[in-house]
Structures are given as C-alpha cells and as structure tokens.
Design an enzyme around this catalytic site. Structure first.
Site, PDB file in Angstrom:
ATOM      1  N   ASN A 149      43.849  49.945  37.729  1.00 52.45           N
ATOM      2  CA  ASN A 149      42.957  51.001  38.186  1.00 52.45           C
ATOM      3  C   ASN A 149      42.457  51.798  36.985  1.00 52.45           C
ATOM      4  OD1 ASN A 149      42.933  50.692  41.027  1.00 52.45           O
ATOM      5  ND2 ASN A 149      44.983  51.556  41.169  1.00 52.45           N
ATOM      6  N   CYS A 171      43.055  44.741  45.523  1.00 56.95           N
ATOM      7  CA  CYS A 171      43.814  45.952  45.843  1.00 56.95           C
ATOM      8  C   CYS A 171      44.504  45.761  47.184  1.00 56.95           C
ATOM      9  CB  CYS A 171      42.876  47.151  45.892  1.00 56.95           C
ATOM     10  SG  CYS A 171      43.667  48.706  46.350  1.00 56.95           S
ATOM     11  N   HIS A 172      45.721  46.306  47.316  1.00 56.14           N
ATOM     12  CA  HIS A 172      46.483  46.097  48.551  1.00 56.14           C
ATOM     13  C   HIS A 172      46.277  47.191  49.599  1.00 56.14           C
ATOM     14  CE1 HIS A 172      49.683  48.093  45.868  1.00 56.14           C
ATOM     15  NE2 HIS A 172      49.236  49.009  46.679  1.00 56.14           N
ATOM     16  N   HIS A 201      39.386  52.186  47.058  1.00 53.03           N
ATOM     17  CA  HIS A 201      40.022  53.453  47.418  1.00 53.03           C
ATOM     18  C   HIS A 201      39.040  54.409  48.102  1.00 53.03           C
ATOM     19  CE1 HIS A 201      43.593  53.092  44.351  1.00 53.03           C
ATOM     20  NE2 HIS A 201      43.564  52.121  45.252  1.00 53.03           N
TER      21      HIS A 201
END
Length: 448
Positions: A149, A171-172, A201
């Site tokens: 990130n 990304c999880h 995000h």
C-alpha cells in the site's frame, strides 16, 4: 505446471510464510520453484529454512531458493509478488498520521488517503519502481502482483512509468463481503452475484442479485444491513475474544456471545449506506481516509483501537506455514495457467474505460475475468453520481503523486497536498511538506 514464482519482501515472516503456504497447497503449481528475495539476509534465511523444512516434512513437490541478489532472483521468473515496506513500518506510519494533524489537517488515519497516504506513497513507490525497472530488464514477460500500500497510487505510478508491465494490485478487503452478506441476507455467498468497484480501500458494492432468480438483492441489503451493522462488537470486544480464545470470531455463535454497540468503526460507512445507498466493502479506517467530512463523523476511538490492536497483533503473532489458501493471488495464477475464465471479484488495474466516470490512466479496483490472456477487467459503466463525485476528488491527487515520484518534484508533491479534499487550509502546508522531508529524509530527500 512447473513455474518460477518470486516473492519480493519474503524476509517478512507474515508475508513469506503465508504466501509459501498458499503456493504449496496448489495442485496446479506442483513442481514449481519458489524464489525468496529480500534485502535482509538474516530474516530471508530464516524463512527459507522454514519453507524447506516444511516441504521435506510433508513430502511436497516444490523447491525453495533464496537470494538477496535481484538479478539472480528475477532470472526466468514467470510470476513475481511484491510485498514491501521501508524503514520502521509503524514509526513512519505514525509520522504520516500525526504530523499532518499537528499542522491542522483532520485526517482520520494515515496509510492510504489524505496527506498520510501521500507521504507513504512518496516513500514506498521509488523502491517499487526500481524493482519494476529490473523486472522489465530481466523478465519483462512475467506477471507481477502487488500487495503493498497505498495500492492505487503505487499501481497508477508503476503503470505510468512502465506501461508494458503486467502489474496487478491485489487486496483482501473484498473478503468482507463473504463474511457479512450471508449473515445479512440469510443465504450462502455462493447464491449471490456481487459486483463491487471504485478505488482500492474506497470501493462499494454496485450490484447484487440472487443467482437462482435473478432478483435484485440490493433492496434487501439496504433494508437489513443497518440492523446488522448497528449492533456489532467493538474492536476492544473482538480483541478480548482473540486474546482469550486465540482466534477471531467468525461464526454466528461466536458473535452471539459478544457485547455489541452501534456502528463501531463504521459511522462513515453508515453515511455512505444510508445517504448514498451503497455498501462500502471496508470500514472507516480505510474508506474514511478519502473523505473530508469523515473526521467529523467517524468513531475515533475505534480507529485508534484498530491501529493499536493491529500493531500489537503483528508484534506478537507467530507466523507459520499452513496448507490452506489465505490470499487470492494463487487462484489468479492458476486461472491464467488453466485458462479458467472465472471472475475474480477485485483486482487493481488501469481503468481503460472500465469505470466511465474516471480517466483511463487511473488504476481502479474492479472485478475481472481471469484466463490465458491474463486479467481482464469487467466494464462497470457509469457510477451513481454521488459515489462518482467522491472518487473524482482523487484523480488529481493520484496524477500529482505519480508526477512527484517520477519527476522527483517537490512542487508536484506540494500540489498533491493542495488538491487533496482532506486538506482544507493553505497556510503552512509547505512547512508540513518540509517537516516530513526532514523527518523522513532518507526516503523523501530525493524531492527537489
């Protein structure tokens, strides 16, 4: 299929052990070589030794090598996975978060969005660009996956610098949906077709339907989600459960015994759901980083608790190699090699018309088809106007972040601060930038 898979940053036991385990459970990748690469020879050797011992103990058809030499590691690579940080991870994150607040910038967190996200980006993107330059020189046909990130700023800058590189961000956070939606709707996640998109995000569910009938599930989500999220265990309660049981609550019966409160660490999330009609895929410590009014709304104690417990968790966890899938990279690799044609729910790739409201060069998070041609994003069309407006606030920030890194430009970095919607003042922002450069001169001193 025998492949050469390189893990960059593998000296981190959490990343190294976790990804080794993901690879070793794969039947498709049997016979492959796992190459571990890191700049720290001590931690690298420890992870390699543990990996070899695990392979020998379980009689698995894989091999592991380790090297601090990038050229040696990358030679002949088919796939590479990047997961790096620089310096003292938490000390620097705290500077990203706290120093802008000292200058009056009301940011709720300091990792991916706002000024904190800018300084994190300015620090970590240059070494990633160096890695990518070597990949282009040594194994340009390889596919590269990024875990680091700030995801969207890293990926946007990499694609600007190396447009031919097959570079995919993973990304999880999308994993929250299989956790929450079945409990909200009362059906297995496999019974739903869900599509989410946006920026990393900063993504929302755009559509959801019941597969069996084709019926729109979003009215049910909007009707039922407030009661669910309006009575959730706090971070303190969850952390206490973890300390007592050694595991996180996952099953309904786990949560049933926990004390709840209203919208913990989800009060920005609540506004997006109730006023914009969309379900975010992540909570306020991430989503709230991109919204100027988040500071006025969010549950600050929960964000502080999230950070404190996350830091404590990483400091005390004893990572181990397990033969179970934890992340989504290996299924993507398998899908490419087997021409699976399945849909991966969230990848970070250049927009190229996937989200009509955003420029083509910006890296967006969208679902994608995975097959022999690689990863191909699914077009999302135009977004709901309000959500599109929030996302468009990030366009100039990403553009100027990439320019600042590639051109080593302090002027572009200052402009990136001044166009950010989180920054609501002009005075002393140049001083903020100089202070951050002074504190992090080792990583930000290249800005001139």
């Amino acid at each position: 299929m025998k492949k050469r898979i390189v893990l960059i940053g593998a000296g981190s036991a959490q990343f190294g052990y976790g990804t080794i385990g993901d690879i070793l459970q794969s039947k498709v990748l049997e016979g492959s070589e796992i190459v571990l690469h890191d700049i720290n020879p001590t931690t690298l050797a420890a992870v390699a030794e543990a990996g070899r011992a695990f392979i020998a103990e379980h009689g698995l058809p894989f091999s592991i090598s380790a090297t601090t030499n990038r050229r040696e590691a990358f030679a002949g690579a088919d796939f590479l996975v990047i997961s790096i940080e620089v310096g003292n991870r938490f000390e620097l994150w705290e500077q990203d978060w706290r120093i802008p607040q000292q200058y009056g910038v009301q940011q709720v967190y300091g990792e991916n969005g706002g000024p904190g996200g800018l300084f994190h980006s300015l620090r970590i993107i240059p070494p990633i660009l160096e890695i990518c330059a070597d990949i282009m020189a040594i194994c340009p046909q390889a596919t590269v996956f990024n875990f680091s990130n700030p995801m969207s700023r890293i990926c946007t800058t990499v694609h600007r610098a190396f447009p031919e590189l097959k570079f995919i961000g993973m990304c999880h956070e999308i994993g929250s949906l299989p956790n929450f939606l079945p409990r909200i709707l009362g059906v297995p996640y496999e019974a739903l077709e869900v599509r989410a998109a946006g920026l990393n995000h900063f993504s929302c569910v755009l559509s959801a339907k019941y597969k069996a009938t084709g019926q729109d599930a979003y009215p049910d989500i909007r009707a039922l989600a407030p009661a669910f999220f309006g009575a959730m265990p706090s971070m303190t309660t969850v952390h206490k459960y973890f300390k007592e049981t050694g595991q996180w609550p996952r099953k309904p019966e786990d949560f049933a015994a926990l004390e709840t409160e209203a919208w913990p660490e989800r009060r920005v999330f609540q506004v997006i759901l109730e006023k914009f009609g969309l379900l975010p895929i992540t909570s306020d410590s991430h989503f709230g980083e991109y919204i100027p009014w988040a500071y006025d709304v969010t549950d600050h104690k929960e964000i502080l608790d999230f950070y404190r417990f996350y830091k404590e968790y990483l400091a005390n966890i004893q990572p181990s190699i397990e033969l179970r899938l934890k992340e989504r990279i290996i299924p993507v690799i398998e899908g490419i090699l087997t021409d699976a044609g399945y849909i991966e729910e969230a990848v970070n790739i250049p927009n190229k018309g996937l989200i009509a409201d955003l420029p083509e060069w910006l890296v967006v998070e969208v679902p994608a088809v995975v097959n022999k041609d690689g990863v191909t994003g699914l077009p999302m069309g135009k977004l709901p106007h309000g959500f599109a407006g929030l996302l468009m606030n990030q366009v100039a920030v990403h553009d100027l972040t990439a320019e600042a890194v590639i051109c080593k430009s302090k002027s572009a970095a200052l402009q990136a601060l001044l166009v950010d919607s989180i920054v609501n003042r002009y005075r002393r922002m140049d001083e903020l930038l100089e202070t951050m450069i002074a504190y992090q001169e080792r990583w930000l001193g290249y800005l001139k």
